[in-house]
Motif scaffolding. Structure first.
Motif, PDB file in Angstrom:
ATOM      1  N   LEU A  63       0.965  -1.214   0.051  1.00 54.62           N
ATOM      2  CA  LEU A  63       0.015   0.050   0.027  1.00 54.62           C
ATOM      3  C   LEU A  63       0.750   1.259   0.057  1.00 54.62           C
ATOM      4  CD1 LEU A  63      -2.791  -0.876   2.759  1.00 54.62           C
ATOM      5  CD2 LEU A  63      -3.135  -1.351   0.045  1.00 54.62           C
ATOM      6  N   ARG A  64       0.435   2.205  -0.824  1.00 53.58           N
ATOM      7  CA  ARG A  64       1.169   3.414  -0.855  1.00 53.58           C
ATOM      8  C   ARG A  64       0.286   4.500  -0.337  1.00 53.58           C
ATOM      9  NH1 ARG A  64       5.321   3.231  -4.488  1.00 53.58           N
ATOM     10  NH2 ARG A  64       5.807   1.353  -5.673  1.00 53.58           N
ATOM     11  N   VAL A  65      -1.043   4.339  -0.007  1.00 54.99           N
ATOM     12  CA  VAL A  65      -1.835   5.491   0.384  1.00 54.99           C
ATOM     13  C   VAL A  65      -2.612   4.789   1.663  1.00 54.99           C
ATOM     14  CG1 VAL A  65      -3.895   6.797  -0.335  1.00 54.99           C
ATOM     15  CG2 VAL A  65      -2.212   6.288  -1.957  1.00 54.99           C
ATOM     16  N   ASN A  81       4.811  -3.512   6.784  1.00 54.23           N
ATOM     17  CA  ASN A  81       5.284  -4.092   5.681  1.00 54.23           C
ATOM     18  C   ASN A  81       4.601  -3.547   4.197  1.00 54.23           C
ATOM     19  OD1 ASN A  81       7.132  -5.805   7.132  1.00 54.23           O
ATOM     20  ND2 ASN A  81       5.289  -7.294   7.375  1.00 54.23           N
ATOM     21  N   ASN A  82       4.467  -2.047   4.123  1.00 50.59           N
ATOM     22  CA  ASN A  82       3.982  -1.486   3.151  1.00 50.59           C
ATOM     23  C   ASN A  82       4.925  -0.420   2.901  1.00 50.59           C
ATOM     24  OD1 ASN A  82       0.789  -2.734   2.399  1.00 50.59           O
ATOM     25  ND2 ASN A  82       0.800  -2.484   4.638  1.00 50.59           N
ATOM     26  N   GLN A  83       4.199   0.353   2.099  1.00 49.93           N
ATOM     27  CA  GLN A  83       4.987   1.533   1.472  1.00 49.93           C
ATOM     28  C   GLN A  83       4.495   3.027   1.882  1.00 49.93           C
ATOM     29  OE1 GLN A  83       7.051   1.182  -2.382  1.00 49.93           O
ATOM     30  NE2 GLN A  83       6.605  -0.873  -2.569  1.00 49.93           N
ATOM     31  N   LEU A  84       3.680   2.972   2.843  1.00 52.24           N
ATOM     32  CA  LEU A  84       3.250   4.400   3.231  1.00 52.24           C
ATOM     33  C   LEU A  84       4.131   5.357   3.693  1.00 52.24           C
ATOM     34  CD1 LEU A  84       0.460   2.876   5.657  1.00 52.24           C
ATOM     35  CD2 LEU A  84       0.185   3.565   3.287  1.00 52.24           C
ATOM     36  N   GLN A  85       3.905   6.491   3.207  1.00 52.86           N
ATOM     37  CA  GLN A  85       4.946   7.682   3.383  1.00 52.86           C
ATOM     38  C   GLN A  85       4.537   8.650   4.436  1.00 52.86           C
ATOM     39  OE1 GLN A  85       6.627   9.260  -0.102  1.00 52.86           O
ATOM     40  NE2 GLN A  85       6.144   7.449  -1.212  1.00 52.86           N
ATOM     41  N   GLU A  86       3.367   8.691   4.774  1.00 45.29           N
ATOM     42  CA  GLU A  86       2.664   9.489   5.641  1.00 45.29           C
ATOM     43  C   GLU A  86       1.451   9.014   6.155  1.00 45.29           C
ATOM     44  OE1 GLU A  86       1.604  13.002   3.421  1.00 45.29           O
ATOM     45  OE2 GLU A  86       0.243  12.077   2.169  1.00 45.29           O
ATOM     46  N   LEU A  95     -10.443   7.117  14.134  1.00 43.19           N
ATOM     47  CA  LEU A  95     -10.134   5.790  14.550  1.00 43.19           C
ATOM     48  C   LEU A  95      -9.859   6.157  16.298  1.00 43.19           C
ATOM     49  CD1 LEU A  95      -8.015   4.199  11.832  1.00 43.19           C
ATOM     50  CD2 LEU A  95     -10.411   4.225  11.953  1.00 43.19           C
ATOM     51  N   SER A  96     -10.640   6.593  16.863  1.00 46.86           N
ATOM     52  CA  SER A  96     -10.471   7.042  18.275  1.00 46.86           C
ATOM     53  C   SER A  96     -10.437   5.732  19.182  1.00 46.86           C
ATOM     54  CB  SER A  96     -11.380   8.034  18.779  1.00 46.86           C
ATOM     55  OG  SER A  96     -12.574   7.396  18.497  1.00 46.86           O
ATOM     56  N   GLY A  97     -11.078   4.643  18.805  1.00 48.65           N
ATOM     57  CA  GLY A  97     -11.255   3.396  19.518  1.00 48.65           C
ATOM     58  C   GLY A  97      -9.868   2.625  19.392  1.00 48.65           C
ATOM     59  N   LEU A  98      -8.665   2.879  18.569  1.00 46.71           N
ATOM     60  CA  LEU A  98      -7.462   2.037  18.329  1.00 46.71           C
ATOM     61  C   LEU A  98      -6.904   1.609  19.721  1.00 46.71           C
ATOM     62  CD1 LEU A  98      -5.905   3.081  14.897  1.00 46.71           C
ATOM     63  CD2 LEU A  98      -6.951   1.053  15.467  1.00 46.71           C
ATOM     64  N   ARG A  99      -6.471   0.347  19.931  1.00 45.13           N
ATOM     65  CA  ARG A  99      -5.615   0.148  20.913  1.00 45.13           C
ATOM     66  C   ARG A  99      -4.342  -0.195  20.295  1.00 45.13           C
ATOM     67  NH1 ARG A  99      -9.379  -3.356  25.061  1.00 45.13           N
ATOM     68  NH2 ARG A  99     -11.166  -1.642  25.369  1.00 45.13           N
ATOM     69  N   THR A 100      -4.236  -0.993  19.197  1.00 44.92           N
ATOM     70  CA  THR A 100      -3.048  -1.416  18.520  1.00 44.92           C
ATOM     71  C   THR A 100      -2.684  -0.958  17.237  1.00 44.92           C
ATOM     72  OG1 THR A 100      -2.815  -3.454  19.963  1.00 44.92           O
ATOM     73  CG2 THR A 100      -1.321  -3.252  18.096  1.00 44.92           C
ATOM     74  N   LEU A 101      -1.635  -0.145  16.971  1.00 45.80           N
ATOM     75  CA  LEU A 101      -1.468   0.428  15.555  1.00 45.80           C
ATOM     76  C   LEU A 101      -0.124  -0.133  15.281  1.00 45.80           C
ATOM     77  CD1 LEU A 101      -2.038   2.250  13.311  1.00 45.80           C
ATOM     78  CD2 LEU A 101      -1.187   4.145  14.368  1.00 45.80           C
ATOM     79  N   ASN A 102       0.185  -0.662  14.257  1.00 43.74           N
ATOM     80  CA  ASN A 102       1.356  -1.540  13.672  1.00 43.74           C
ATOM     81  C   ASN A 102       1.707  -0.811  12.439  1.00 43.74           C
ATOM     82  OD1 ASN A 102       3.540  -2.890  13.171  1.00 43.74           O
ATOM     83  ND2 ASN A 102       2.773  -4.947  13.459  1.00 43.74           N
ATOM     84  N   LEU A 103       2.707   0.062  12.551  1.00 46.80           N
ATOM     85  CA  LEU A 103       3.203   0.655  11.334  1.00 46.80           C
ATOM     86  C   LEU A 103       4.574   0.211  10.782  1.00 46.80           C
ATOM     87  CD1 LEU A 103       1.671   4.368  11.981  1.00 46.80           C
ATOM     88  CD2 LEU A 103       0.994   2.876  10.238  1.00 46.80           C
ATOM     89  N   HIS A 104       4.953  -0.897  11.765  1.00 50.05           N
ATOM     90  CA  HIS A 104       6.269  -1.370  11.329  1.00 50.05           C
ATOM     91  C   HIS A 104       6.822  -1.599   9.818  1.00 50.05           C
ATOM     92  CE1 HIS A 104       9.967  -3.935  12.561  1.00 50.05           C
ATOM     93  NE2 HIS A 104       9.432  -4.650  11.427  1.00 50.05           N
ATOM     94  N   ASN A 105       7.880  -1.137   9.458  1.00 48.91           N
ATOM     95  CA  ASN A 105       8.578  -1.165   8.045  1.00 48.91           C
ATOM     96  C   ASN A 105       7.656  -0.936   7.064  1.00 48.91           C
ATOM     97  OD1 ASN A 105      10.266  -2.301   6.248  1.00 48.91           O
ATOM     98  ND2 ASN A 105       9.202  -4.324   5.870  1.00 48.91           N
ATOM     99  N   ASN A 106       7.525   0.643   6.980  1.00 48.85           N
ATOM    100  CA  ASN A 106       7.040   1.305   6.149  1.00 48.85           C
ATOM    101  C   ASN A 106       7.937   2.545   5.579  1.00 48.85           C
ATOM    102  OD1 ASN A 106       3.950   1.210   5.196  1.00 48.85           O
ATOM    103  ND2 ASN A 106       4.273   0.308   7.359  1.00 48.85           N
ATOM    104  N   LEU A 107       7.598   3.402   5.022  1.00 50.70           N
ATOM    105  CA  LEU A 107       8.675   4.676   4.503  1.00 50.70           C
ATOM    106  C   LEU A 107       8.091   6.046   5.008  1.00 50.70           C
ATOM    107  CD1 LEU A 107       8.449   3.732   0.804  1.00 50.70           C
ATOM    108  CD2 LEU A 107      10.283   3.052   2.257  1.00 50.70           C
ATOM    109  N   ILE A 108       7.759   5.822   6.307  1.00 48.75           N
ATOM    110  CA  ILE A 108       7.099   7.142   6.884  1.00 48.75           C
ATOM    111  C   ILE A 108       8.397   7.884   7.445  1.00 48.75           C
ATOM    112  CG2 ILE A 108       5.470   7.955   8.850  1.00 48.75           C
ATOM    113  CD1 ILE A 108       4.148   5.453   8.656  1.00 48.75           C
TER     114      ILE A 108
END
Length: 422
Positions: A63-65, A81-86, A95-108
């Motif tokens: 994913l890029r977006v 494991n995507n290609q998100l930049q921002e 998403l105010s109810g999020l408890r876990t957010l995994n952004l590991h290994n992107n391009l942010i």
């Protein structure tokens, strides 16, 4: 006129789609206009997996977006494991109810992380942002984490965080934080404003030269402090620097430049891991402040037998594992704790084994003596007599002085230990 009227009435009846409805006779199970017999489809971003109403898994989709169809009910969101930049603030704020957010290994990058990115995520407990943009995160914007009072784990390892990229308020509002990983960054000091709830602080592989007690006052609940592979020299841990950490259980100092065991360590310390430093001396009182130690690792330092005091270990009655491998010892240390289960002395310069240092070690289960300078005649009579608990088979190898194998009677009293000669 009567007959045409009857034919007209019959024609109208034939054209009707079915029997005329009778009040009170509707079939409740039959779908009405605008209804379906199937439940409405669960909202899920394209190609993602949503095994539960609160879980969205978009792992490894290139994913890029940022997905724009994530349900507001999501509590667990994986975008690793995507290609998100921002990270778009508008999408995250939903998403105010999020408890876990995994952004590991992107391009942010830092530029792709708006100051208010996590402002609305007040229920976050776990956030993973390591391995982004070839490790270019150098700053956590002021206030970015101020509302994450439920956050329990925060992973920021493998980035380029510097001291100026953090301030005294970065972590101070995280009143539930238990695990903070800042390893593999460019920090030269311990961050300020650490929360009292913190139990594990990972600062390995940074550039820390000195640990200041003032930086640790807030983290008095810390139990595991990992400082391996930093630049701590002879003054890197001043006496009492860790005194605020009264409940500290484990201290990792692997791969620094310390020339002695730090003084005035927390009394309740259970594991001191200090291999690959420059420790050359072990005094009578160097370990006196930590009588509860159960594991002591001083492997691959510069210890010599002449500079290990014969009372260095006398207070360590709880010690179960002692690792002195890779030093320059020529004989076994005296005064070893009688409760030892493991003793590692491989890769030293041992030239003799005598019974006296091993007296009373009737609980010893593992003894490592490989790669020393021992010969068959260097093992004194009765050396193995009290080591009845030995369970692990090790090799006593002499690479420098080849000898023929001894006759069986010379080692017939060695319990459960393999003697090999080369």
């Amino acid at each position: 006129m009567g007959r045409p009227t009857q034919w007209l009435s019959l024609l109208l009846l034939l054209l009707l789609p079915g029997p005329l409805p009778v009040a009170g006779m509707e079939d409740a199970a039959f779908p009405h206009l605008g209804e379906s017999s199937q439940p409405p489809p669960r909202a899920c971003p394209p190609r993602c997996s949503c095994p539960r109403v609160d879980t969205v898994d978009c792992d490894g989709l290139d994913l890029r977006v940022f997905p724009d169809n994530i349900t507001r009910a999501a509590q667990y969101l994986s975008l690793q494991n995507n290609q998100l930049q921002e990270l778009p603030y508008n999408e995250l704020s939903r998403l105010s109810g999020l408890r876990t957010l995994n952004l590991h290994n992107n391009l942010i990058s830092s530029e792709g992380l708006p100051d208010e990115a996590f402002e609305s995520l007040t229920q976050l407990q776990h956030i993973y942002v390591a391995h982004n943009k070839n490790n270019l995160i150098s700053k956590v914007p002021r206030g970015a984490l101020s509302r994450q009072t439920q956050l329990r784990e925060l992973y920021l390892q493998h980035n380029q965080l510097t001291d100026s990229g953090l301030d005294a308020t970065t972590f101070s509002k995280l009143h539930s934080l238990e695990y903070l990983d800042l390893s593999h960054n460019q920090l030269t000091t311990v961050p300020a404003g650490l929360p009292r709830t913190l139990a594990i602080l990972h600062l390995g592989r940074n550039r820390i030269r000195q640990v200041e007690a003032a930086r640790l006052h807030g983290a008095r609940g810390l139990r595991y402090l990992l400082l391996q592979h930093n630049q701590l020299g002879s003054s890197g841990l001043p006496a009492g620097a860790l005194r605020p950490l009264r409940g500290l259980h484990t201290l990792h100092l692997y791969g620094n430049g310390l020339d002695r065991v730090p003084l005035a360590l927390p009394r309740r310390l259970r594991a001191l891991v200090l291999p690959h430093n420059h420790v050359a001396t072990l005094g009578a009182r160097d370990l006196a402040a930590t009588p509860g130690l159960m594991e002591l690792n001083l492997a691959y330092n510069r210890l010599t037998s002449a500079r290990v005091h014969h009372r260095a270990f006398r207070r360590l009655r709880a010690l179960r594992s002692l690792d002195l491998a890779g030093n320059q010892l020529t004989r076994l240390p005296m005064g070893l704790p009688t409760g030892l289960h493991t003793l590692r002395l491989q890769r030293n310069q041992l030239r003799m084994l005598e019974p006296e240092p091993l007296t009373g070690l009737d609980q010893l289960q593992e003894l490592s003596l490989a790669h020393n300078r021992l010969r068959v005649g260097d093992i004194g009579p009765g050396t193995w007599h009290e080591l009845q608990a030995l369970q692990v088979r090790h090799r006593l190898v002499s690479h420098t002085i080849p000898r023929a194998p001894p006759s069986p009677c010379l080692h017939c009293h060695i319990p459960n230990i393999l003697v090999s000669w080369s």
